[in-house]
Design an enzyme around this catalytic site. Structure first.
Site, PDB file in Angstrom:
ATOM      1  CD  GLU A   1      -1.777  -2.363   1.628  1.00  0.00           C
ATOM      2  OE1 GLU A   1      -0.590  -2.636   1.921  1.00  0.00           O
ATOM      3  OE2 GLU A   1      -2.712  -3.179   1.789  1.00  0.00           O
TER       4      GLU A   1
ATOM      5  CG  PHE B   1      -9.633  -9.906  11.004  1.00  0.00           C
ATOM      6  CD1 PHE B   1      -8.368 -10.295  11.438  1.00  0.00           C
ATOM      7  CD2 PHE B   1      -9.890  -9.908   9.644  1.00  0.00           C
ATOM      8  CE1 PHE B   1      -7.397 -10.689  10.529  1.00  0.00           C
ATOM      9  CE2 PHE B   1      -8.923 -10.304   8.729  1.00  0.00           C
ATOM     10  CZ  PHE B   1      -7.669 -10.689   9.173  1.00  0.00           C
ATOM     11  CD  GLN B   2      -7.252  -7.445   7.353  1.00  0.00           C
ATOM     12  OE1 GLN B   2      -8.149  -7.165   6.573  1.00  0.00           O
ATOM     13  NE2 GLN B   2      -6.081  -7.937   6.942  1.00  0.00           N
TER      14      GLN B   2
ATOM     15  CE  LYS C   1     -16.932  -6.750   3.490  1.00  0.00           C
ATOM     16  NZ  LYS C   1     -16.362  -8.052   3.858  1.00  0.00           N
TER      17      LYS C   1
ATOM     18  CG  MET D   1      22.619  12.392   2.894  1.00  0.00           C
ATOM     19  SD  MET D   1      23.791  13.488   2.042  1.00  0.00           S
ATOM     20  CE  MET D   1      22.822  14.049   0.654  1.00  0.00           C
TER      21      MET D   1
END
Lengths: 581, 169
Positions: A51, A113-114, A163, A479
């Site tokens: 993502e 969940f999630q 959802k 760097m």
């Protein structure tokens, strides 16, 4: 009126808003949306591999096209993975709309969940965010989110959609957004302040334009207007990292980038100027160096669309809240109306010529190893005259690209400035290629940065995107190593890139072409091969390992204390300087 | 190396916002994220349609920082208006405190006498305790609580201040 499901309303909004591409990754909490996306006639979905990649792709798409980037991810880990890119977009003012799935409203707060508190987590890394609790509200919120993301100072907006809201139905009507109760960004400058600014510029003996990403965000016309104003006034122009391309590097009035790795002439001119005209930049600490020594003799005009940028770091003499394009047009009109003439800046330009003569970007060349600066310069030579978009990761290679790859047009340079996100450049290149199918898109990368989102190799393969990755491989987080050399007596703590993959074989494993360039004699042909090979190409360009990026203003130092070459490195810094980033 | 801090001034900010979920977290979070101070914060719905709330924040910081706080608040999407009452001329500020004092004899009598001087009301009493209700500017409430501390202070509850500019506008 027939009703649509929340997922259908969302997609209809995206269609109505002109969205063509969505970068995303499916998951449990966005399945209803993905079902509506299935074989969608107009909206193209780009399936990413992580993502974070989706958010940077959307940024690259937005920055190169001027349109908002759209991201679609699931709840919980989908949303948390997106946060780095969202924060990056906030820091660099990139318009993104990030749609996240959420667990059903009755499950919110139950550690489902999630489940993650996406609105809470993104509250301070978005311009605005929403939790949509009813499909009735969805259309208004989606349209408003796009308006907020793209207007005023652009930025990321998150829409968290549970959802059950995606499944429940409501009537859809294109909402009317004409009157927002509290969000009304100021685009037009106060005319009196514009007149004052024009008079200050006309009266200045040592003026300098210091421009930033705001000019790019204001659209291509802002860049055209900047050129006109610079010509009218005859003043030199420098720019931040984010603003490169707004003013043509081929112009005689261009001094190069300013700041920590800017040119000697840009930084000295800022230091000695009697008037700084800041347009769309924010006096970032990479630019100012030590604040109490920053441009001590100058008056400062600051034009910014965000009032909170004015007087945040450097106190200004004239603050003007406005969109850069609008303010530039007004300034030009005011300049002409008042009959101002370009002042005699001959003496000022003579001093600048003296600083230019130091040739601060020069580097030793001609040895057995490829100098990274040479690699960038050759890349520029080989791509000259083509429609090229350059993206970068973060580190030495980024600064070398900024220094040695001159840009003559806006929206061709995509880099992570404010947040400094390693892993930005490659996905940004994919997004830019999606938005500009005919451009040559090249990600200049380092061996360490490229590994941060290397999983997106598969995404480019899947969508047949001919992006090129040009890795300056010095086997270090260069760097970090450079700062350790400068500040910690060369104790290279964990900055060696051990166990690097064979980039050529890695590329081939994903169906890419892999090219290795091992020495100066192979450089030109290798770059040419990269450009001429159809499809995606990854180049492993082996460069001199211990090269430092100069010039450099060490942290906590003034513009006049710039280091021009390695002989000036002392190997230690005072604690005050060490404490600065 | 030592870390130095600038001199601060106290400012009362009156902020009107859209009355929506998360707005208080947004504003309080802005203060923590940017390292600003909150001395007190009050919030309540102030419109008849429940669309707008007023948040009153007492903060302190150098003038440059106060200016930044206002600009940062102002750019939040749900913020309608930010007024710096301290900078906008004379204004009225009030807070309410409930002060529980326990004791008998001389202390009890003295507590009642001081409460009278401060125009604090007795809102609850037992034979060994009072709860006083006191309203006023922060200084007055502080002084009252300070005096009660010597006379058997048990518990304090304070609302934080609300403020308003004097005059018609």
């Amino acid at each position: 009126m027939s009703e649509l499901s929340g997922a259908e309303i969302l997609l209809q909004c995206l269609v109505d808003l002109g969205v063509e591409v969505v970068f995303g990754y499916p998951g449990g909490a966005v399945l209803p949306i993905y079902d509506v996306l299935y074989n969608h006639p107009t909206i193209k979905h780009v399936l990413v591999r992580h993502e974070q990649g989706a958010t940077h792709m959307a940024e690259g798409y937005a920055r190169s096209t001027g349109k908002p980037g759209v991201v679609l991810v699931t709840s919980g880990p989908g949303a948390t993975n997106a946060i780095t890119g969202i924060t990056d977009a906030l820091m660099d003012s990139i318009p993104l709309v990030v749609i996240t799935g959420q667990v059903a409203t009755q499950l919110i707060g139950t550690d489902a969940f999630q489940e993650a508190d996406t609105v809470g987590l993104t509250r301070h890394c978005t311009k605005h965010n929403y939790l949509v609790k009813s499909p009735d509200r969805l259309a208004h919120i989606v349209h408003e989110a796009f308006h907020i993301a793209t207007s005023g100072r652009p930025g990321p907006v998150v829409i968290d959609i549970p959802k059950n809201v995606q499944v429940a139905t409501a009537p859809y009507e294109r909402p009317d957004l004409s009157n927002h109760v509290s969000y009304r960004p100021q685009l037009k400058a106060d005319p009196a302040l514009i007149e004052q600014a024009a008079a200050m510029i006309a009266a200045a003996e040592r003026p300098i334009f210091y421009t930033g990403g705001g000019v790019i965000n204001a659209g291509p016309e802002a860049s055209t207007l900047l050129r006109e104003l610079a010509e009218l006034t005859g003043a030199p122009v420098t720019s931040t990292l984010m603003g490169l391309g707004a003013f043509p590097a081929s112009s005689d009035q261009w001094l190069g980038m300013l700041g920590m790795h800017g040119t000697y002439e840009a930084n000295m001119a800022m230091n000695k100027a009697d008037l700084i005209i800041n347009i769309g930049a924010r006096f970032d600490d990479r630019v100012t160096g030590r604040l109490d020594a920053f441009s001590p003799a100058s008056k400062k005009i600051h034009i910014d669309i965000d009032r909170s940028s004015i007087n945040k770091i450097v106190m200004t003499d004239l603050g003007i809240v406005a969109d850069a394009a609008s303010a530039l047009a007004d300034l030009i009109a005011a300049w002409k109306k008042a009959g101002h003439k370009a002042a005699d800046l001959e003496e000022w330009w003579a001093r600048i010529a003296g600083w230019r003569a130091r040739k601060s970007l020069d580097y030793p060349d001609g040895g057995a190893e490829i100098m990274p600066q040479r690699a960038i310069a050759d890349l520029f030579k080989a791509t000259r005259g083509r429609d090229t978009i350059i993206t970068t990761e973060v580190g030495q290679h980024q600064m070398w690209a900024a220094q040695h790859y001159p840009f003559d047009a806006p929206n061709k340079w995509l880099t992570s400035g404010g947040l400094g996100t390693m892993g930005y450049g490659f996905p940004a290149a994919i997004g830019a290629q999606m938005g500009n199918p005919d451009s040559l898109v090249i990600c200049v990368a380092g061996d360490a940065s490229i590994q941060m989102n290397i999983q997106e190799l598969g995404t480019a393969t899947q969508y047949r995107l001919p992006v090129k990755i040009f890795i300056l491989n010095n086997e270090y987080m260069g760097m970090v190593r450079q700062w350790q050399e400068l500040t910690y007596e060369s104790r290279y703590s964990e900055s060696y890139s051990d166990s690097l993959p064979d980039f050529v074989r890695l590329a081939e494993a994903y169906g890419w072409t892999g090219i290795r360039i091992e020495g100066p004699q192979e450089l030109e042909a290798g770059i040419r091969q990269m450009i001429e090979t159809p499809g995606p190409v990854m180049v492993d360009c082996r460069v001199a390992k211990l090269t430092n990026c100069f010039p450099m203003i060490p942290s906590g130092a003034a513009h006049t204390e710039m280091l021009l070459d390695p002989s000036q490195i002392s190997g230690t810094l005072a604690d005050e300087a060490k404490a600065l980033v | 190396m030592h870390i130095t801090e600038e001199l601060s001034e106290r400012h009362v900010l009156s902020i009107t916002v859209t009355n929506e979920a998360g707005i208080l977290a947004k504003i309080a979070g802005l203060f923590t994220a940017r390292g600003y101070n909150i001395e007190s914060l009050t919030v309540a719905d102030i419109s008849d349609n429940h669309q707008v709330s007023r948040i009153t924040i007492v903060t302190n910081g150098p003038p440059r920082v106060i200016d930044q706080i206002i600009a940062q608040l102002d750019r939040l999407v749900p913020v309608h208006n930010v007024a710096d009452l301290t900078a906008n001329g004379p204004f009225v500020e009030r807070e309410l405190a409930l002060v529980k004092v326990a004791g008998t004899g001389e202390h009890r009598i003295e507590a009642l006498r001081i409460a009278d001087i401060f125009r604090a009301k007795v809102v609850d009493t037992t034979t060994t305790s009072f709860i006083f209700e006191i309203t006023g500017p922060t200084d007055k409430v502080n002084t009252f609580i300070g005096l009660m501390r010597e006379l058997g202070l048990v518990e304090v509850g304070r609302t934080g201040i609300v403020g308003m500019v004097r005059g018609r506008d």
